[in-house]
Enzyme design. Structure first.
Site, PDB file in Angstrom:
ATOM      1  N   SER A  84       0.684  -0.961  -0.001  1.00 27.93           N
ATOM      2  CA  SER A  84      -0.256   0.078   0.119  1.00 27.93           C
ATOM      3  C   SER A  84       1.062   1.023  -0.051  1.00 27.93           C
ATOM      4  O   SER A  84       0.033   2.717  -0.492  1.00 27.93           O
ATOM      5  CB  SER A  84      -0.494   0.393   1.187  1.00 27.93           C
ATOM      6  OG  SER A  84      -2.385  -1.218   1.416  1.00 27.93           O
ATOM      7  N   THR A 137      -1.757   4.589   3.194  1.00 20.79           N
ATOM      8  CA  THR A 137      -2.182   4.993   1.871  1.00 20.79           C
ATOM      9  C   THR A 137      -2.333   6.638   2.571  1.00 20.79           C
ATOM     10  O   THR A 137      -2.557   7.594   2.320  1.00 20.79           O
ATOM     11  CB  THR A 137      -3.755   3.784   1.873  1.00 20.79           C
ATOM     12  OG1 THR A 137      -3.160   2.507   1.634  1.00 20.79           O
ATOM     13  CG2 THR A 137      -4.490   5.022   0.998  1.00 20.79           C
ATOM     14  N   ASP A 264      -9.059  -4.503   2.854  1.00 16.91           N
ATOM     15  CA  ASP A 264      -7.407  -5.106   2.569  1.00 16.91           C
ATOM     16  C   ASP A 264      -7.444  -5.940   3.838  1.00 16.91           C
ATOM     17  O   ASP A 264      -6.752  -7.081   3.714  1.00 16.91           O
ATOM     18  CB  ASP A 264      -6.892  -3.659   2.650  1.00 16.91           C
ATOM     19  CG  ASP A 264      -5.523  -4.816   2.266  1.00 16.91           C
ATOM     20  OD1 ASP A 264      -4.592  -5.014   1.655  1.00 16.91           O
ATOM     21  OD2 ASP A 264      -4.353  -4.404   3.714  1.00 16.91           O
TER      22      ASP A 264
END
Length: 562
Positions: A84, A137, A264
């Site tokens: 990520s 992220t 995720d």
């Protein structure tokens, strides 16, 4: 006559130009700077099959599926299977980097992000996530660090650089003296001093009045949506709604990134229940963005994952050409909820002094009975022991080391050594209608313990499934002291009932679907790279983050049209 023919021909050509200009992929680039606002929603880890599973579960298409535009490549600088941090860096800055790096290139450069560019142009900025807000992220949009793990340092780049900050991870903003992780600084106090409204619960959402807000709704990550404390923790949609309300007060427009982080994590756990519920919770957040964009008329909404996680397949070998996703509708909690309930309700037996034979644990019978609050009577004349535990009775024949239970006689469940009977902890649990999971800590044998529990009684009401003997064997075959092994196995068991299979507990390397609505949405038609995303967004917002973005957009159009 000739003039009439020329006029008709010109009119026909003009009609063709107008018609062709309205078709996706055939027009020139959207006018630069037309999108006043951009809402980028990232369903972390979500691939095509996630959408399929959620659609089957819901019984109809998800609200944003109609806006599918194309695909986005996800590879990083050092591998075709990104993490990520690297994926987010590409999506935020337009530059590839190695896995694990937060907006730092392999050469050590620190490119600014599309959020930074929006801020420099006077636009409002926001980050929303269901993970710690300093997780990979969201971090790439405002911080720079060679390692995604340096969240204490990463948190220093938020206050003053982002107007709306909503998610988990209060510990990264509090000083150590108050139970946080910051060595000295109190970032929450600093935020208040800089005019941020500070909120910590769902009930606080309505009291935000300013144009900056810091909302930290848990010390660490938020839970899966199906496990969320709905009374006190806002949903992703509610956080998105607050962010849009606050940021839309800025006359110059805004850039907002919203991450469905737990999608995720459900993929890593191979947990289809958590996965589907978090995808549907993400859909509700998208709906908030779409509703605003449709009313506003000057907003671009983009929905795209950073990579796929888990390699989920709708169907498995055992099921053949079938799926059974409907069975998941009865679930009331995630695999994590099952794990926590099992360990909470289990009787924990210390096994530090137990004898280990061929990988199995044996403890003295008297100790085993005492810990389980049973009864034991020794008949010296008959060389036998009468045992009653959990409403079940059996006799131990000490002469031939057998156990008699009703009409059944079994061997190999215990052995005698120096006058003490040692019983197999897991087999003994099965005899009394319970199960035993073994928990070990590497390098610390003294912490080994058995968790004795009725798995069916605890787990079935949560998952809405009837467990098989095979399920119980799988669930007791893993290390119950591991942070994720038990919940991962719960996910595997649930998946098998739903006829779902998985290829990995990590990320995978395929492209991910991209959806877009509003100003400039057709610029995402076709296959793009993740580094293209911020370049397109910069052009459409007119923030001029890249010096060559006009030429880039022309090349993009040429490739698409030829």
């Amino acid at each position: 006559m000739l003039q009439r023919f020329i006029r008709k021909t010109a009119a026909l050509l003009m009609s063709l130009v107008i018609l062709l200009g309205s078709l996706p992929g055939t027009a020139g680039a959207e006018a630069k700077g037309r999108a006043k606002n951009v809402i980028l929603l990232i369903p972390d880890g979500m691939g095509i099959s996630y959408m399929t599973a959620a659609r089957i579960f819901k019984g109809e298409e998800l609200s944003f599926e109609r806006y599918v535009k194309g695909l986005m490549k996800t590879y990083s600088a050092d591998t075709n299977i990104t993490d990520s941090a690297a994926a987010g860096t590409a999506m935020a800055t337009g530059y590839k980097t190695n896995n694990g790096m937060i907006s730092v290139t392999p050469e050590g450069k620190q490119p600014s992000s599309i959020l930074d560019a929006a801020r420099e142009k006077g636009k409002g900025t926001g980050l929303v996530a269901t993970s710690r807000i300093t997780h990979a992220t969201p971090a790439v949009f405002t911080a720079h660090d060679p390692s995604r793990g340096n969240e204490v340092a990463i948190a220093l780049d938020y206050i003053g650089n982002v107007d709306v900050i909503l998610g988990g991870g209060r510990d990264m903003f509090l000083p150590q003296k108050d139970g946080g992780n910051q060595p000295e600084r109190d970032l929450i106090a600093e935020a208040k001093d800089q005019g941020y409204d500070y909120i910590t619960s769902r009930s606080d959402l309505n009291r935000v009045t300013g144009d900056k807000v810091l909302g930290l709704f848990d010390m660490s990550d938020l839970k899966y949506d199906i496990d969320r404390d709905q009374a006190n923790v806002p949903s992703l949609a509610e956080m998105t709604g607050l962010a849009v309300d606050v940021l839309s007060r800025n006359d110059q427009g805004f850039f907002l990134m919203v991450e469905g982080s737990q999608i995720d994590w459900a993929g890593h756990a191979n947990d289809p229940v958590a996965l589907i519920h978090d995808v549907l919770a993400f859909e509700e957040a998208v709906n908030v963005a779409l509703e605003f964009a449709k009313k506003d008329g000057n907003t671009l909404v983009v929905i795209v994952g950073d990579h796929e996680t888990g390699g989920i397949n709708i169907g498995n070998t055992a099921g053949g050409y079938k799926e059974n996703i409907a069975v998941l509708k009865k679930a009331k909690g995630s695999a994590n909820a099952v794990r926590d309930a099992l360990k909470k309700q289990a009787v924990q037996l210390p096994l530090g002094s137990a004898k280990q034979v061929d990988g199995r644990y044996y403890m003295p019978v008297r100790e085993w009975v005492r810990e389980l609050k049973g009864e034991l009577v020794y008949d010296e004349a008959a060389s036998s022991v009468q045992v009653s535990v959990n409403g079940t009775a059996f006799a131990m024949n000490l002469l031939n080391e057998t156990i008699v239970q009703g009409e059944e006689t079994e061997e190999g469940i215990y052995f005698l050594e120096e006058g003490t009977a040692y019983i197999d902890v897991q087999k003994a649990a099965t005899m009394i209608g319970l199960q035993a999971g073994i928990g070990t800590v590497e390098g610390e044998p003294g912490k080994t313990k058995a968790y004795i529990v009725d798995i069916r009684k605890v787990m079935e009401p949560i998952v809405g499934l009837e467990l098989t003997e095979s399920d119980l064997q799988w669930l007791t075959s893993v290390n119950w002291e591991s942070g994720s092994a038990l919940s991962n196995e719960v996910g595997t068991v649930i998946s098998a009932h739903a006829l779902i299979s998985w290829g990995s507990r990590h990320h995978t390397g395929e492209e991910v679907p991209l959806y877009a609505y509003g100003i400039g949405s057709d610029e995402f038609v076709g296959l793009i790279d993740n580094t293209d995303l911020p370049r397109i967004l910069s052009y459409l917002m007119g923030v001029e983050h890249f010096s060559d973005e006009t030429e880039f957009m022309q090349k993009l159009e040429n490739r698409r049209n030829h």
